[in-house]
Write a protein that holds these residues in place. Sequence first.
Motif, PDB file in Angstrom:
ATOM      1  N   TYR A   1     -16.824   6.501 -11.066  1.00 25.19           N
ATOM      2  CA  TYR A   1     -17.476   6.892 -12.518  1.00 25.19           C
ATOM      3  C   TYR A   1     -18.704   6.126 -12.565  1.00 25.19           C
ATOM      4  O   TYR A   1     -19.671   6.463 -13.310  1.00 25.19           O
ATOM      5  CB  TYR A   1     -16.568   6.136 -13.590  1.00 25.19           C
ATOM      6  N   MET A   2     -18.895   4.937 -11.914  1.00 24.25           N
ATOM      7  CA  MET A   2     -20.207   4.289 -11.882  1.00 24.25           C
ATOM      8  C   MET A   2     -21.143   5.152 -11.244  1.00 24.25           C
ATOM      9  O   MET A   2     -22.592   5.187 -11.669  1.00 24.25           O
ATOM     10  CB  MET A   2     -20.093   2.958 -11.287  1.00 24.25           C
ATOM     11  N   ILE A   3     -21.084   6.056 -10.200  1.00 23.87           N
ATOM     12  CA  ILE A   3     -21.945   6.661  -9.633  1.00 23.87           C
ATOM     13  C   ILE A   3     -22.317   8.088 -10.359  1.00 23.87           C
ATOM     14  O   ILE A   3     -23.276   8.502 -10.562  1.00 23.87           O
ATOM     15  CB  ILE A   3     -21.368   7.344  -7.967  1.00 23.87           C
ATOM     16  N   THR A   4     -21.073   8.673 -11.072  1.00 26.30           N
ATOM     17  CA  THR A   4     -21.166   9.728 -11.805  1.00 26.30           C
ATOM     18  C   THR A   4     -22.109   9.573 -13.102  1.00 26.30           C
ATOM     19  O   THR A   4     -22.879  10.220 -13.483  1.00 26.30           O
ATOM     20  CB  THR A   4     -20.011  10.212 -12.368  1.00 26.30           C
ATOM     21  N   TRP A   5     -22.130   8.294 -13.559  1.00 27.24           N
ATOM     22  CA  TRP A   5     -22.861   7.922 -14.837  1.00 27.24           C
ATOM     23  C   TRP A   5     -23.847   7.022 -14.400  1.00 27.24           C
ATOM     24  O   TRP A   5     -24.035   6.133 -15.482  1.00 27.24           O
ATOM     25  CB  TRP A   5     -21.808   7.422 -15.925  1.00 27.24           C
ATOM     26  N   SER A   6     -24.311   6.926 -13.301  1.00 30.25           N
ATOM     27  CA  SER A   6     -25.310   5.872 -12.768  1.00 30.25           C
ATOM     28  C   SER A   6     -26.551   5.806 -13.789  1.00 30.25           C
ATOM     29  O   SER A   6     -26.898   4.767 -14.158  1.00 30.25           O
ATOM     30  CB  SER A   6     -25.744   5.949 -11.265  1.00 30.25           C
ATOM     31  N   HIS A   7     -26.986   6.844 -13.978  1.00 36.14           N
ATOM     32  CA  HIS A   7     -28.305   7.025 -14.913  1.00 36.14           C
ATOM     33  C   HIS A   7     -28.045   6.290 -16.073  1.00 36.14           C
ATOM     34  O   HIS A   7     -29.107   5.827 -16.843  1.00 36.14           O
ATOM     35  CB  HIS A   7     -28.955   8.492 -14.796  1.00 36.14           C
TER      36      HIS A   7
ATOM     37  N   ILE B   1     -28.328   1.562 -19.969  1.00 37.99           N
ATOM     38  CA  ILE B   1     -27.912   0.686 -20.747  1.00 37.99           C
ATOM     39  C   ILE B   1     -28.184  -0.917 -20.450  1.00 37.99           C
ATOM     40  O   ILE B   1     -28.451  -1.563 -21.114  1.00 37.99           O
ATOM     41  CB  ILE B   1     -26.239   0.757 -20.670  1.00 37.99           C
ATOM     42  N   PHE B   2     -28.145  -0.952 -18.995  1.00 37.57           N
ATOM     43  CA  PHE B   2     -28.199  -2.461 -18.497  1.00 37.57           C
ATOM     44  C   PHE B   2     -29.766  -2.714 -17.797  1.00 37.57           C
ATOM     45  O   PHE B   2     -29.764  -3.744 -17.532  1.00 37.57           O
ATOM     46  CB  PHE B   2     -27.144  -2.634 -17.292  1.00 37.57           C
ATOM     47  N   GLU B   3     -30.352  -1.730 -18.257  1.00 36.16           N
ATOM     48  CA  GLU B   3     -31.797  -1.932 -17.634  1.00 36.16           C
ATOM     49  C   GLU B   3     -32.646  -3.247 -18.087  1.00 36.16           C
ATOM     50  O   GLU B   3     -33.283  -4.163 -17.382  1.00 36.16           O
ATOM     51  CB  GLU B   3     -32.705  -0.682 -18.021  1.00 36.16           C
ATOM     52  N   PRO B   4     -32.479  -3.653 -19.201  1.00 38.94           N
ATOM     53  CA  PRO B   4     -33.023  -4.912 -20.059  1.00 38.94           C
ATOM     54  C   PRO B   4     -32.637  -6.062 -19.420  1.00 38.94           C
ATOM     55  O   PRO B   4     -33.217  -7.231 -19.351  1.00 38.94           O
ATOM     56  CB  PRO B   4     -32.651  -4.719 -21.523  1.00 38.94           C
ATOM     57  N   TYR B   5     -31.501  -6.165 -18.715  1.00 37.88           N
ATOM     58  CA  TYR B   5     -30.749  -7.269 -18.043  1.00 37.88           C
ATOM     59  C   TYR B   5     -30.989  -7.471 -16.686  1.00 37.88           C
ATOM     60  O   TYR B   5     -30.283  -8.234 -15.970  1.00 37.88           O
ATOM     61  CB  TYR B   5     -29.438  -7.356 -18.528  1.00 37.88           C
ATOM     62  N   LEU B   6     -31.627  -6.254 -16.228  1.00 42.89           N
ATOM     63  CA  LEU B   6     -31.582  -6.349 -14.550  1.00 42.89           C
ATOM     64  C   LEU B   6     -33.012  -7.165 -13.927  1.00 42.89           C
ATOM     65  O   LEU B   6     -33.088  -7.087 -12.745  1.00 42.89           O
ATOM     66  CB  LEU B   6     -31.742  -4.794 -14.088  1.00 42.89           C
TER      67      LEU B   6
END
Length: 218
Positions: free
Chosen positions: A42-48, A53-58
């Motif tokens: 599911y992480m690969i399927t919904w990776s984008h 969602i997590f971009e601000p924390y990366l």
Amino acid sequence: MAQISEFSLIFMAMGLTLGHVTEDALGLVTLVGLVTITVSVYMITWSHRLYQIFEPYLGIFERRTPYRETDDEGVSKTKHDFVVFGLGRYGSRIGLRLNELGFQPLGVDFDPEAVAAWRRLGLDAEYGDATDPEFLAHLDLQQVRAVVSAVPRERGALTEADPQLALLHGLTSSGYKGKIFLSVQTMADTEDLISRGASVILHPFDDAADYAVRQLVS
């Protein structure tokens, strides 16, 4: 890439057989494997979506000086006569000799330090991967007389892609009609690459040896 490999189960089973681990440890690793393999699908399927969602924390994982993102030098608007992939010793010599003859070569390499070194010589260079068809598609090759690949024909640790074949395919797909020069280490690769669309095959070691012999006997 988040899941553990099923090969872990083989190691644990072997460890259990040898008495190095207990059944509880094997059960724990099996449970972790089942959970992480399932979740990773599911992480690969919904990776984008997950990235948004997590971009601000990366940001904590980013380089302080990212080469490609801060590369504001770019490529000059000069029309290039040749494009040289691979800016190592062989590719650099080719570019310098072309420049000395009055041509405008463009260098391309996946190593940002090689690109920077090429630019210090006063030549145009761009950061890119010869095996990336999208990168090849955006290059302006309309007035390019020839594309030269000085990239070693070997598979890297992270990919099984043959750089020479990938470059041939990418150039053909992008509509390039000019000549393609490819460097190889062994004569055995010559016929294969010619049959796949290469115009000329370069043999750096053989050519260097021939030149050395001519110098010796003269």
